[in-house]
Design a protein around this motif. Structure first.
Motif, mmCIF file in Angstrom:
data_model
loop_
_atom_site.group_PDB
_atom_site.id
_atom_site.type_symbol
_atom_site.label_atom_id
_atom_site.label_comp_id
_atom_site.label_asym_id
_atom_site.label_seq_id
_atom_site.Cartn_x
_atom_site.Cartn_y
_atom_site.Cartn_z
ATOM 1 N N ALA A 260 -48.031 -30.280 -10.831
ATOM 2 C CA ALA A 260 -47.513 -30.795 -9.565
ATOM 3 C C ALA A 260 -47.274 -29.592 -8.667
ATOM 4 C CB ALA A 260 -46.226 -31.587 -9.784
ATOM 5 N N ALA A 261 -48.120 -29.429 -7.649
ATOM 6 C CA ALA A 261 -48.040 -28.265 -6.771
ATOM 7 C C ALA A 261 -48.600 -28.636 -5.413
ATOM 8 C CB ALA A 261 -48.803 -27.083 -7.365
ATOM 9 N N THR A 262 -48.156 -27.880 -4.390
ATOM 10 C CA THR A 262 -48.651 -28.097 -3.031
ATOM 11 C C THR A 262 -49.179 -26.821 -2.394
ATOM 12 O OG1 THR A 262 -46.424 -27.775 -2.129
ATOM 13 C CG2 THR A 262 -47.096 -30.040 -2.634
ATOM 14 N N SER A 263 -49.012 -25.684 -3.035
ATOM 15 C CA SER A 263 -49.483 -24.419 -2.489
ATOM 16 C C SER A 263 -50.935 -24.191 -2.899
ATOM 17 C CB SER A 263 -48.610 -23.263 -2.983
ATOM 18 O OG SER A 263 -49.158 -22.021 -2.572
ATOM 19 N N THR A 264 -51.809 -24.087 -1.915
ATOM 20 C CA THR A 264 -53.228 -23.846 -2.213
ATOM 21 C C THR A 264 -53.423 -22.502 -2.894
ATOM 22 O OG1 THR A 264 -53.775 -25.154 -0.243
ATOM 23 C CG2 THR A 264 -55.526 -23.815 -1.198
ATOM 24 N N ARG A 265 -52.659 -21.500 -2.494
ATOM 25 C CA ARG A 265 -52.783 -20.169 -3.107
ATOM 26 C C ARG A 265 -52.396 -20.212 -4.584
ATOM 27 N NH1 ARG A 265 -52.942 -14.982 -1.165
ATOM 28 N NH2 ARG A 265 -52.564 -15.686 0.976
ATOM 29 N N ASP A 266 -51.306 -20.908 -4.897
ATOM 30 C CA ASP A 266 -50.873 -20.992 -6.304
ATOM 31 C C ASP A 266 -51.910 -21.734 -7.144
ATOM 32 O OD1 ASP A 266 -48.629 -19.700 -5.457
ATOM 33 O OD2 ASP A 266 -47.347 -21.482 -5.457
ATOM 34 N N ILE A 267 -52.479 -22.791 -6.597
ATOM 35 C CA ILE A 267 -53.466 -23.569 -7.357
ATOM 36 C C ILE A 267 -54.709 -22.739 -7.647
ATOM 37 C CG2 ILE A 267 -54.975 -25.588 -7.258
ATOM 38 C CD1 ILE A 267 -52.833 -26.944 -5.533
ATOM 39 N N LEU A 268 -55.239 -22.069 -6.627
ATOM 40 C CA LEU A 268 -56.469 -21.290 -6.810
ATOM 41 C C LEU A 268 -56.216 -20.062 -7.662
ATOM 42 C CD1 LEU A 268 -58.052 -21.562 -3.256
ATOM 43 C CD2 LEU A 268 -58.487 -22.942 -5.285
ATOM 44 N N THR A 269 -55.035 -19.462 -7.579
ATOM 45 C CA THR A 269 -54.720 -18.316 -8.431
ATOM 46 C C THR A 269 -54.663 -18.725 -9.892
ATOM 47 O OG1 THR A 269 -53.467 -17.267 -6.643
ATOM 48 C CG2 THR A 269 -53.037 -16.496 -8.877
ATOM 49 N N ILE B 191 -54.994 -34.167 -0.246
ATOM 50 C CA ILE B 191 -55.256 -32.995 0.571
ATOM 51 C C ILE B 191 -54.233 -32.873 1.692
ATOM 52 C CG2 ILE B 191 -56.862 -34.268 2.044
ATOM 53 C CD1 ILE B 191 -57.021 -30.534 0.962
ATOM 54 N N GLN B 192 -53.611 -33.980 2.121
ATOM 55 C CA GLN B 192 -52.610 -33.922 3.188
ATOM 56 C C GLN B 192 -51.301 -33.274 2.739
ATOM 57 O OE1 GLN B 192 -54.708 -36.510 3.062
ATOM 58 N NE2 GLN B 192 -55.555 -36.460 5.125
ATOM 59 N N THR B 193 -51.092 -33.113 1.432
ATOM 60 C CA THR B 193 -49.874 -32.474 0.940
ATOM 61 C C THR B 193 -50.069 -30.993 0.652
ATOM 62 O OG1 THR B 193 -50.411 -33.046 -1.361
ATOM 63 C CG2 THR B 193 -49.118 -34.638 -0.090
ATOM 64 N N MET B 194 -51.308 -30.484 0.740
ATOM 65 C CA MET B 194 -51.580 -29.091 0.432
ATOM 66 C C MET B 194 -51.142 -28.198 1.594
ATOM 67 S SD MET B 194 -52.794 -28.991 -2.625
ATOM 68 C CE MET B 194 -51.751 -30.395 -3.060
ATOM 69 N N HIS B 195 -50.714 -26.969 1.239
ATOM 70 C CA HIS B 195 -50.206 -26.022 2.230
ATOM 71 C C HIS B 195 -50.822 -24.653 1.985
ATOM 72 C CE1 HIS B 195 -47.348 -22.976 3.799
ATOM 73 N NE2 HIS B 195 -47.233 -23.832 4.800
ATOM 74 N N SER B 196 -51.355 -24.065 3.048
ATOM 75 C CA SER B 196 -51.913 -22.714 2.993
ATOM 76 C C SER B 196 -50.988 -21.778 3.752
ATOM 77 C CB SER B 196 -53.318 -22.688 3.605
ATOM 78 O OG SER B 196 -53.797 -21.351 3.701
ATOM 79 N N ASP B 197 -50.590 -20.655 3.110
ATOM 80 C CA ASP B 197 -49.683 -19.713 3.776
ATOM 81 C C ASP B 197 -50.395 -18.837 4.791
ATOM 82 O OD1 ASP B 197 -51.160 -18.137 2.101
ATOM 83 O OD2 ASP B 197 -49.509 -17.626 0.748
ATOM 84 N N LEU B 198 -51.708 -19.003 4.939
ATOM 85 C CA LEU B 198 -52.434 -18.262 5.962
ATOM 86 C C LEU B 198 -52.313 -18.902 7.336
ATOM 87 C CD1 LEU B 198 -55.745 -17.471 4.016
ATOM 88 C CD2 LEU B 198 -53.733 -16.004 4.313
ATOM 89 N N ILE B 199 -51.877 -20.153 7.382
ATOM 90 C CA ILE B 199 -51.781 -20.911 8.626
ATOM 91 C C ILE B 199 -50.349 -21.379 8.795
ATOM 92 C CG2 ILE B 199 -52.632 -22.914 9.903
ATOM 93 C CD1 ILE B 199 -54.738 -20.836 9.561
ATOM 94 N N GLU B 200 -49.842 -21.268 10.015
ATOM 95 C CA GLU B 200 -48.525 -21.793 10.310
ATOM 96 C C GLU B 200 -48.607 -23.291 10.568
ATOM 97 O OE1 GLU B 200 -46.799 -19.714 13.511
ATOM 98 O OE2 GLU B 200 -46.715 -17.778 12.482
ATOM 99 N N GLY B 201 -47.577 -23.989 10.159
ATOM 100 C CA GLY B 201 -47.553 -25.433 10.365
ATOM 101 C C GLY B 201 -47.177 -26.161 9.098
ATOM 102 N N ALA B 202 -46.723 -27.396 9.273
ATOM 103 C CA ALA B 202 -46.312 -28.214 8.135
ATOM 104 C C ALA B 202 -47.536 -28.806 7.441
ATOM 105 C CB ALA B 202 -45.381 -29.328 8.613
ATOM 106 N N PRO B 203 -47.424 -29.143 6.158
ATOM 107 C CA PRO B 203 -48.539 -29.812 5.471
ATOM 108 C C PRO B 203 -48.884 -31.126 6.153
ATOM 109 C CG PRO B 203 -46.909 -29.021 3.889
ATOM 110 C CD PRO B 203 -46.307 -28.830 5.245
ATOM 111 N N GLY B 204 -50.189 -31.405 6.233
ATOM 112 C CA GLY B 204 -50.656 -32.630 6.868
ATOM 113 C C GLY B 204 -51.133 -32.441 8.281
#
Length: 457
Positions: free
Chosen positions: A151-160, A176-189
């Motif tokens: 159970a995760a929402t960080s794209t970086r953590d998943i790919l690592t 995919i609407q719950t995933m979050h990338s720390d390279l982009i500012e903004g809320a998931p979705g």
């Protein structure tokens, strides 16, 4: 330092503007425009010449030998049919559907069946805790499947995590609407987050050979939420359709780079999960021994699969001065208006003072133009109170001139009808279909077809 340029992006359609507005000028949605701060653009970056400094790429010809990508079937025949034969390594698949329609249940069943056959499968849920997914798996009898769950929402953590060691054969992201990338500012979705997260996951799939399946939310009109570019980025787009009040579910392929589109898979929701339906015609046909006025059987075609459905019509005469109503369920309302206009102008029938109700049994939705003749038959039968024989099917396209036009794959439709016990068919003269043991009644115009139904002339 260069001045930061501000831009405002609509979260519904992805439209970009230079100032904030309450209503998006492109999609007319309210309160969907959000400010985004792009990267700083310096004069050097703006004027840099890209014609040098890169690496040379290899160009190949169209006639080079290409090895077809191997497919891995899930073992669920209806899902494999919609995908074109199975899952392709390194592909990205997007599946959307209404809340509670069964997307997570179907993917959990597919992942468990693939894992039981020895494939490495990872299931990442961004909406539910791992214990919730585990409880659903136990309820479906899949608790012993060797699926790696997180159970995760960080794209970086998943790919690592997945990049360490051998990558899995299948990666399911819910959603995919719950995933979050720390390279982009903004809320998931948001548009930028969905686009960035999907791009990183698809890049991982192409580089490591992992088949990625993304679950997408849908808007209130049924389209997949987020930027439209998301559907262009993936290789396959599947739509999971159905009504909660009905038992059946339809998995429809809207886009497939590795197979044909318009293929469907039919499932039935039961206590043990989604069960595939090998004979969907039995699901949409009403069992009756006597002919009923206003009911006609139509052999629809979904991809390469013929499906027999029942079209029901009801015509109610009104008192003079009342406004008649037109209600359609499962078909295009504009198409119904066209058929009613042709019946009045070319066949001398009057529907202007009558309410017309049209329904496709079982909640099925028809997009096949060959349904024109079956709808016309149901309307004429309901208007004249003359039932269509119970062992008869009808199909054909109606032109505005009143002529009946042929449709594709007439022999395939007749073969499926004969297999289910139908002995007669009404179709255009130029259809050219043949079926052993069936009596064909062909007509060139809609007027001749109506005369045949009403016994005129």
């Amino acid at each position: 330092m260069a001045k930061v340029q501000r831009r405002y992006v609509c979260q519904a359609c992805g439209s970009v503007g230079s100032r904030w507005q309450g209503q998006c000028p492109d999609c007319a949605e309210w309160n969907t425009i959000v400010e985004e701060t792009p990267a700083v653009v310096t004069p050097f970056h703006a004027k840099h010449n890209l014609q040098g400094g890169g690496r040379a790429i290899q160009l190949v010809g169209l006639n080079d030998d290409v090895v077809l990508p191997p497919r891995t079937p899930f073992g669920i025949a209806e899902l494999d049919r919609a995908l074109g034969g199975g899952l392709v390594a390194g592909s990205a698949t997007l599946i959307g559907g209404d809340p509670g329609i069964g997307k997570s249940t179907l993917l959990l069943q597919a992942a468990a069946m693939l894992a039981r056959r020895g494939h490495d499968v990872a299931y990442v849920s961004g909406e539910e805790a791992a214990d919730q997914v585990r409880l659903r798996a136990q309820r479906l009898g899949l608790g012993d499947a060797p699926v790696r769950l997180a159970a995760a929402t960080s794209t970086r953590d998943i790919l690592t995590t997945l990049g360490q060691g051998t990558p899995p054969a299948l990666l399911v992201i819910d959603s995919i609407q719950t995933m979050h990338s720390d390279l982009i500012e903004g809320a998931p979705g948001t548009v930028s987050q969905v686009r960035a997260s999907a791009q990183e996951l698809i890049r991982f799939a192409k580089e490591r050979g992992t088949a990625v399946v993304l679950v997408g939310h849908v808007t209130k009109d049924g389209s997949i939420a987020g930027p439209r570019v998301l559907e262009h980025m993936v290789d396959t787009v599947l739509a999971f359709e159905g009504e909660r009040s009905h038992q059946y579910r339809i998995l429809r392929a809207l886009k497939n780079r590795f197979g044909g589109t318009d293929e469907i898979g039919v499932f039935a929701m039961q206590g043990a999960g989604l069960v595939e339906v090998s004979n969907p015609s039995a699901l949409f046909l009403t069992e009756r021994d006597e002919s009923v006025a206003g009911a006609t059987v139509f052999p629809a075609l979904e991809g390469t699969r013929p499906v027999l459905v029942e079209i029901q019509a009801l015509v109610v005469r009104l008192a003079s001065g009342a406004t008649p109503r037109r209600a359609v369920v499962g078909w295009d309302s504009g198409r119904l208006s066209m058929i009613l206009a042709v019946l009045e102008a070319r066949c001398g029938l009057s529907f202007s003072t009558a309410e017309v109700y049209l329904n496709v049994a079982g909640g099925y939705r028809i997009q096949d133009p060959a349904a024109d003749l079956a709808v016309a038959a149901a309307l004429v039968s309901a208007l004249g109170e003359r039932p269509v024989p119970v062992d008869t099917v009808a199909f054909g396209e109606v032109a505005l001139s009143g002529e009946l036009r042929p449709v594709a794959h007439a022999p395939l439709r007749l073969k499926e009808a004969a297999k289910l016990g139908f002995s007669r068919a009404m179709l255009p003269t130029s259809a050219g279909g043949e079926a052993a043991g069936m009596t064909l009644a062909t007509h060139r115009t809609l007027g001749g077809f109506v005369d045949h139904l009403l016994g005129r002339g």
